[in-house]
Design an enzyme around this catalytic site. Structure first.
Site, PDB file in Angstrom:
ATOM      1  N   ASP A 198      46.132  32.887  31.745  1.00  0.00           N
ATOM      2  CA  ASP A 198      46.783  32.883  33.076  1.00  0.00           C
ATOM      3  C   ASP A 198      48.281  32.962  33.095  1.00  0.00           C
ATOM      4  O   ASP A 198      48.762  32.801  33.935  1.00  0.00           O
ATOM      5  CB  ASP A 198      46.022  31.717  33.913  1.00  0.00           C
ATOM      6  CG  ASP A 198      46.376  30.570  32.984  1.00  0.00           C
ATOM      7  OD1 ASP A 198      45.660  30.294  31.789  1.00  0.00           O
ATOM      8  OD2 ASP A 198      47.006  29.412  33.405  1.00  0.00           O
ATOM      9  N   LYS A 248      58.573  27.478  42.804  1.00  0.00           N
ATOM     10  CA  LYS A 248      57.431  26.688  42.091  1.00  0.00           C
ATOM     11  C   LYS A 248      57.986  25.154  42.078  1.00  0.00           C
ATOM     12  O   LYS A 248      59.181  24.727  41.867  1.00  0.00           O
ATOM     13  CB  LYS A 248      57.929  27.331  40.697  1.00  0.00           C
ATOM     14  CG  LYS A 248      56.972  26.573  39.467  1.00  0.00           C
ATOM     15  CD  LYS A 248      57.298  27.430  38.281  1.00  0.00           C
ATOM     16  CE  LYS A 248      56.351  26.470  37.040  1.00  0.00           C
ATOM     17  NZ  LYS A 248      56.446  27.306  35.694  1.00  0.00           N
TER      18      LYS A 248
HETATM   19  P1  AMP Z   1      50.432  25.978  33.168  1.00  0.00           P
HETATM   20  O1  AMP Z   1      49.950  25.448  31.892  1.00  0.00           O
HETATM   21  O2  AMP Z   1      51.650  25.437  33.531  1.00  0.00           O
HETATM   22  O3  AMP Z   1      50.592  27.416  33.198  1.00  0.00           O
HETATM   23  O4  AMP Z   1      49.387  25.484  34.108  1.00  0.00           O
HETATM   24  C1  AMP Z   1      48.131  25.799  34.111  1.00  0.00           C
HETATM   25  C2  AMP Z   1      47.400  25.546  35.654  1.00  0.00           C
HETATM   26  O5  AMP Z   1      47.743  24.118  36.063  1.00  0.00           O
HETATM   27  C3  AMP Z   1      48.036  26.490  36.727  1.00  0.00           C
HETATM   28  O6  AMP Z   1      46.967  26.783  37.510  1.00  0.00           O
HETATM   29  C4  AMP Z   1      48.905  25.659  37.245  1.00  0.00           C
HETATM   30  O7  AMP Z   1      49.524  26.131  38.612  1.00  0.00           O
HETATM   31  C5  AMP Z   1      48.616  24.425  37.399  1.00  0.00           C
HETATM   32  N1  AMP Z   1      49.428  23.210  37.281  1.00  0.00           N
HETATM   33  C6  AMP Z   1      50.399  22.889  36.323  1.00  0.00           C
HETATM   34  N2  AMP Z   1      51.233  21.940  36.786  1.00  0.00           N
HETATM   35  C7  AMP Z   1      50.643  21.544  38.103  1.00  0.00           C
HETATM   36  C8  AMP Z   1      51.219  20.653  39.112  1.00  0.00           C
HETATM   37  N3  AMP Z   1      51.991  19.966  38.746  1.00  0.00           N
HETATM   38  N4  AMP Z   1      50.591  20.675  40.042  1.00  0.00           N
HETATM   39  C9  AMP Z   1      49.661  21.435  40.532  1.00  0.00           C
HETATM   40  N5  AMP Z   1      49.098  22.157  39.851  1.00  0.00           N
HETATM   41  C10 AMP Z   1      49.540  22.450  38.398  1.00  0.00           C
HETATM   42 MG    MG Z   2      50.720  28.778  34.279  1.00  0.00          MG
END
Ligand code: AMP
Ligand code: MG
Length: 520
Positions: A269, A124
């Site tokens: 998700d 990650k």
């Molecule tokens: P999360 O709220 O962390 O579960 O993220 C929601 C979405 O945003 C998922 O598709 C993650 O992979 C994407 N995401 C979160 N942070 C990043 C980042 N720094 N770079 C790329 N994608 C991100």
């Molecule tokens: Mg996520």
């Protein structure tokens, strides 16, 4: 025991499903595929900060050498790896968000242990993927320390969770606007290697349902069952599987409520198909017992993901999963019935869990009133949840003879504010009732206390401790980080009492100690 870089990985997911093999990392929609090939982007100076001996020994891995550290940072791809990012969708804060996908997670491969168990290994923060959208695919040290320590802490608490194998700093700065308020700053970058039988989420199934890719959906469901739920067989296996997902999800939530965990971003998700706690972001343990507490600044307007909302949100999320699966059912009644069965299932588990926290031999129907009275009192007075239950386990059953003052004094250390006259009277009445109930147990006090000790953690990884450990690490001092790494292994003992304290006043309003953003 082997070194990670000498493992021959399996790749059953990429070999089973259609994927985009172009290796193109440009953000885009990827219809028709379940994943896209995505190679990690190398970093400048990988340095090992954390290594979980326990996870490593479960995987049959020896201590990491230089090559392993490169691998854990995304700087070394071995010939058997087929790195990819999964494509999934999701409902975020109650709204359909369409395609999301692993924006900063890259699976390296599947490691099969000597006993035949298979673990997916995922980095990650290893750089952009086709699903990074406008973001950078990176993770900061702050959020990586949180995921690394907290997933291990949850595992040692006995809560179903993904695991963390390692934490590596990258040597590359990452620009983050921590509070989305225009004050972006550079922070040190890091990568966590995390481990689970699979990282599939509700959103993987929702994506295929929404795109009407029913062949892929059917194939994914069949593969999930045969690979991860092999005990489920027969004609009705899909509904049996859905019911098991529902049951595991309800159990996970009950466990969160037992230890006082708030996930903070329960989007679909972020819901594991295995019922594991997944995607540690702006999470928190409760300090003060406030069912309306959400640690996520983005969640403040609606408090959708507040502590006390989590069981209901899980059911709503299961409804989204059921919706995605419905094209596989000629008649959707079994799905509807299953969703409706969630409440009974959850509440039965919930009262059982609460009975354990109180040290009841079993939960009889009249005990529900006492349990609810505890809940009302805790929400009204908002003591420190963990310390309150510890005090309850240390209660002398003859204390009531010494009157109100003695009872008040006994619980004093758990209160954040002084009690009103009514609070005091309620506490006195509650504790008296409780003592009578404990005396009516059909087991010895020692057995009852043992039940309580197993249900009530003494050490929890509070956000202010994480905050301090992260600050120290950023200043080059890993002392507190290493201590916490030990303390999380023994949360029910008195061994780490130096960390068993209420949240200090300085942490009340401090960023990262009470509220966090999704970029955490
Ligand atoms: P999360 O709220 O962390 O579960 O993220 C929601 C979405 O945003 C998922 O598709 C993650 O992979 C994407 N995401 C979160 N942070 C990043 C980042 N720094 N770079 C790329 N994608 C991100
Ligand atoms: Mg996520």
């Amino acid at each position: 025991m082997k070194n990670l870089h000498s493992i021959i990985f399996n790749n059953s997911f990429t070999e089973t499903f259609p994927g985009d093999q172009s290796g193109n990392l440009q953000p885009r929609q990827t219809p028709g595929v379940l994943y896209s090939k995505a190679l990690p982007t190398p970093v400048t100076k990988p340095t090992l900060i954390g290594w979980s001996d326990e996870v490593a020994s479960g995987l049959g891995l020896s201590k990491p050498d230089e090559e392993d550290i490169k691998l854990l940072a995304g700087n070394l791809i071995t010939p058997s790896m087929r790195p990819y990012s999964a494509c999934y969708a999701g409902h975020q804060f109650g709204n359909w968000a369409g395609q999301l996908g692993d924006g900063r997670a890259i699976t390296l491969g599947e490691l099969q242990t000597a006993t035949g168990k298979v673990w997916e290994i995922q980095l990650k923060g290893a750089g952009p993927t086709p699903y990074s959208r406008r973001a950078d695919g990176r993770a900061v040290l702050r959020s990586s320390v949180r995921e690394y320590l907290m997933s291990e802490a949850m595992s040692h608490l006995g809560v179903p969770t993904t695991r963390a194998l390692s934490l590596v700093s990258t040597g590359d700065p990452v620009l983050r606007d921590m509070f989305y308020n225009g004050n972006a700053e550079y922070e040190p970058g890091a990568i966590v290697a995390r481990v689970a039988p699979t990282f599939l989420r509700f959103g993987n199934y929702e994506l295929l349902g929404s795109r009407n890719e029913l062949d892929n959906l059917k194939k994914l469901v069949d593969w999930t069952i045969s690979t991860h739920f092999p005990h489920i067989q027969g004609e009705d296996n899909v509904i049996s599987w859905f019911k098991e997902v529902l049951k595991r999800t309800a159990f996970m939530i009950t466990e969160w409520l037992r230890v006082g965990f708030v996930h903070g971003v329960m989007n679909t998700d972020n819901m594991s198909i295995l019922g594991l706690t997944i995607d540690y972001g702006p999470f928190s343990f409760l300090d003060a017992y406030d069912p309306a507490f959400t640690p996520n600044t983005t969640d403040l307007p609606g408090r959708r993901y507040a502590f006390g909302q989590q069981a209901g949100v899980a059911q709503w999320n299961l409804g989204c999963l059921a919706g995605a699966l419905s094209p596989l059912f000629p008649d959707t009644k079994p799905l509807v019935d299953a969703i409706e069965s969630y409440e009974d299932l959850f509440w039965t588990q919930y009262y059982h869990m609460k009975g354990n926290k109180l040290g009841l031999d079993k939960v009889k129907s009249e005990d529900v009133v006492l349990i609810d009275q505890f809940e009302t009192f805790l929400a009204q007075v908002q003591p420190d949840m963990t310390i309150f239950y510890q005090s309850l386990a240390e209660l002398n059953l003859e204390i009531a003879e010494n009157g109100r003052e003695a009872i008040l004094g006994h619980f004093q250390n758990s209160f954040y504010t002084s009690l009103s006259q009514k609070d005091e009277a309620d506490l006195f009445e509650l504790v008296n009732k409780y003592i009578n109930r404990i005396k009516a147990n059909n087991c010895t006090r020692e057995v009852s206390l043992e039940i309580m000790r197993k249900a009530n953690p003494r050490f929890i990884l509070r956000n202010y401790l994480l905050h301090q450990a992260i600050q120290d690490l950023q200043n080059g001092d890993n002392g507190l980080f290493l201590k916490l790494e030990e303390a999380i292994k023994d949360p029910y003992s008195k061994k780490f009492d130096e960390f068993v304290n209420k949240r200090p006043d300085w942490a009340n309003e401090k960023a990262g100690c009470s509220m966090l953003s999704c970029s955490s």
